[in-house]
Write a protein that holds these residues in place. Structure first.
Motif, mmCIF file in Angstrom:
data_model
loop_
_atom_site.group_PDB
_atom_site.id
_atom_site.type_symbol
_atom_site.label_atom_id
_atom_site.label_comp_id
_atom_site.label_asym_id
_atom_site.label_seq_id
_atom_site.Cartn_x
_atom_site.Cartn_y
_atom_site.Cartn_z
ATOM 1 N N MET A 1 -10.884 -12.171 28.921
ATOM 2 C CA MET A 1 -9.462 -12.585 29.210
ATOM 3 C C MET A 1 -8.781 -13.144 27.836
ATOM 4 N N ALA A 2 -7.858 -12.688 27.582
ATOM 5 C CA ALA A 2 -7.150 -13.213 26.279
ATOM 6 C C ALA A 2 -6.763 -14.753 26.493
ATOM 7 N N ALA A 3 -6.263 -15.281 25.339
ATOM 8 C CA ALA A 3 -5.902 -16.459 25.216
ATOM 9 C C ALA A 3 -4.367 -16.728 26.113
ATOM 10 N N GLN A 4 -3.760 -15.609 26.359
ATOM 11 C CA GLN A 4 -2.364 -15.841 27.075
ATOM 12 C C GLN A 4 -2.317 -14.922 28.000
ATOM 13 N N VAL A 5 -1.542 -15.196 29.070
ATOM 14 C CA VAL A 5 -1.426 -14.266 30.111
ATOM 15 C C VAL A 5 -0.272 -12.969 29.780
ATOM 16 N N GLY A 6 -0.645 -11.871 30.135
ATOM 17 C CA GLY A 6 0.160 -10.480 29.695
ATOM 18 C C GLY A 6 1.415 -10.673 30.455
ATOM 19 N N PRO A 7 1.972 -9.336 30.323
ATOM 20 C CA PRO A 7 3.409 -9.300 30.720
ATOM 21 C C PRO A 7 3.363 -9.332 32.167
ATOM 22 N N VAL A 8 4.410 -10.087 32.915
ATOM 23 C CA VAL A 8 4.454 -10.173 34.138
ATOM 24 C C VAL A 8 5.664 -9.500 34.680
ATOM 25 N N ASN A 9 5.498 -8.878 35.754
ATOM 26 C CA ASN A 9 6.439 -7.845 36.384
ATOM 27 C C ASN A 9 7.284 -8.453 37.686
ATOM 28 N N ASN A 10 6.683 -9.288 38.197
ATOM 29 C CA ASN A 10 7.270 -9.669 39.325
ATOM 30 C C ASN A 10 6.636 -11.320 39.818
ATOM 31 N N GLU A 11 7.219 -12.042 40.610
ATOM 32 C CA GLU A 11 6.689 -13.369 40.800
ATOM 33 C C GLU A 11 5.212 -13.541 41.157
ATOM 34 N N GLN A 12 4.893 -12.432 42.265
ATOM 35 C CA GLN A 12 3.455 -12.462 42.659
ATOM 36 C C GLN A 12 2.484 -12.328 41.704
ATOM 37 N N GLU A 13 2.551 -11.288 41.069
ATOM 38 C CA GLU A 13 1.835 -10.967 39.853
ATOM 39 C C GLU A 13 1.704 -12.213 38.862
ATOM 40 N N GLY A 14 2.953 -12.813 38.512
ATOM 41 C CA GLY A 14 3.036 -13.723 37.589
ATOM 42 C C GLY A 14 2.139 -15.011 38.241
ATOM 43 N N LEU A 15 2.220 -15.328 39.377
ATOM 44 C CA LEU A 15 1.467 -16.548 40.172
ATOM 45 C C LEU A 15 -0.119 -16.332 40.055
ATOM 46 N N LEU A 16 -0.453 -14.873 40.557
ATOM 47 C CA LEU A 16 -1.925 -14.713 40.234
ATOM 48 C C LEU A 16 -2.329 -14.823 38.959
ATOM 49 N N ALA A 17 -1.427 -14.258 37.972
ATOM 50 C CA ALA A 17 -2.020 -14.098 36.703
ATOM 51 C C ALA A 17 -2.207 -15.687 36.094
ATOM 52 N N TYR A 18 -1.379 -16.450 36.335
ATOM 53 C CA TYR A 18 -1.441 -17.776 35.788
ATOM 54 C C TYR A 18 -2.474 -18.599 36.302
ATOM 55 N N LEU A 19 -2.862 -18.247 37.463
ATOM 56 C CA LEU A 19 -4.231 -18.805 38.258
ATOM 57 C C LEU A 19 -5.117 -18.355 37.895
ATOM 58 N N ALA A 20 -5.500 -17.159 37.523
ATOM 59 C CA ALA A 20 -6.634 -16.342 36.954
ATOM 60 C C ALA A 20 -6.843 -17.078 35.568
ATOM 61 N N GLN A 21 -5.722 -17.218 34.580
ATOM 62 C CA GLN A 21 -5.677 -17.977 33.352
ATOM 63 C C GLN A 21 -6.322 -19.183 33.659
ATOM 64 N N MET A 22 -5.741 -20.242 34.443
ATOM 65 C CA MET A 22 -6.357 -21.172 34.484
ATOM 66 C C MET A 22 -7.846 -21.365 35.102
ATOM 67 N N ARG A 23 -8.212 -20.613 35.720
ATOM 68 C CA ARG A 23 -9.639 -20.459 36.340
ATOM 69 C C ARG A 23 -10.396 -20.253 35.109
ATOM 70 N N TYR A 24 -10.220 -19.149 34.185
ATOM 71 C CA TYR A 24 -10.779 -19.016 32.825
ATOM 72 C C TYR A 24 -10.869 -19.959 32.103
ATOM 73 N N VAL A 25 -9.862 -20.935 32.005
ATOM 74 C CA VAL A 25 -9.968 -22.145 30.829
ATOM 75 C C VAL A 25 -10.920 -23.037 31.397
ATOM 76 N N VAL A 26 -11.114 -23.144 32.719
ATOM 77 C CA VAL A 26 -11.829 -24.155 33.390
ATOM 78 C C VAL A 26 -13.317 -23.803 33.090
ATOM 79 N N ARG A 27 -13.554 -22.451 33.309
ATOM 80 C CA ARG A 27 -14.814 -21.712 33.016
ATOM 81 C C ARG A 27 -15.303 -21.889 31.676
ATOM 82 N N LEU A 28 -14.462 -21.696 30.690
ATOM 83 C CA LEU A 28 -14.755 -21.963 29.257
ATOM 84 C C LEU A 28 -15.410 -23.132 28.893
ATOM 85 N N THR A 29 -15.126 -24.357 29.601
ATOM 86 C CA THR A 29 -15.664 -25.383 29.371
ATOM 87 C C THR A 29 -17.040 -25.764 29.301
#
Length: 205
Positions: A1-29
């Motif tokens: 996964m990249a350092a930033q969330v990709g393009p967001v097309n709708n609210e649901q997609e955006g919420l799930l994408a940002y949650l996935a990004q936060m999981r990723y940075v927790v895992r990286l620690t």
């Protein structure tokens, strides 16, 4: 996964994408840590990197059960245990659990397909608001993003206390970024099994 969330097309997609990004940075620690370091508690609290990753998986699992309206009971002993890796538990176990929970969260939210879908509030626990009767999926996803981001910050501080590693060098190492004049990917130290520092005295609660 990249350092930033990709393009967001709708609210649901955006919420799930940002949650996935936060999981990723927790895992990286946890990236590159020994078993000893994953369990280390070098700050004033009793939190460890491994314990935080486990807690984030457990928290999301609990909210997934809430969305699914599955019966739950509050077990304070089990809650405390979710902040620590058990002796026979590995980080691979915890990350695999987190993957399963993430997959089921996305599957469930996509199947329901309505961010306004009402979820009854459990008023048996003291931290839930008594002036409301229902959450909705939108609120739960935002809450999970908030909770996961908060614990990512905790884990960042603990990781830096363990071996000096910080978020972007860890991400650079995990993703194979090249060394630049302004960022050098984290690399394992010859003294990898040793703690960077230990606090002189732990605060009591």
């Amino acid at each position: 996964m990249a350092a930033q969330v990709g393009p967001v097309n709708n609210e649901q997609e955006g919420l799930l994408a940002y949650l996935a990004q936060m999981r990723y940075v927790v895992r990286l620690t946890a990236y590159g840590l020994t078993d000893e370091q994953l369990r280390a508690t070098p700050s004033a609290s009793e939190l460890s990197v491994g314990g935080i990753v486990k807690h984030c998986a457990s928290t999301e699992e609990g909210w997934l059960s809430t969305i699914r309206r599955e019966p739950q009971s509050v077990d304070y002993q089990k809650y405390a245990e979710n902040f620590r890796l058990a002796e026979d538990e590995t980080i691979e176990d915890v990350l695999a659990r987190y993957d399963r929970v993430a997959e089921q969260t996305e599957k469930t939210v996509n199947e329901i397909g309505d961010l306004g879908f009402p979820i009854e509030i459990d008023h048996s626990v003291p931290w839930n608001r008594k002036d409301l009767t229902h959450w909705n999926i939108r609120w739960i996803l935002l809450h999970l993003i908030q909770e996961t981001a908060r614990h990512a910050g905790h884990a960042d501080i603990i990781r830096e206390s363990v071996d000096g590693a910080t978020a972007y060098p860890l991400m650079a190492a995990a993703e194979g970024w090249p060394t630049t004049p302004w960022l050098k990917p984290w690399a394992q130290s010859p003294l990898r099994g040793l703690m960077r520092s230990q606090p002189a005295q732990r605060m009591t609660r």
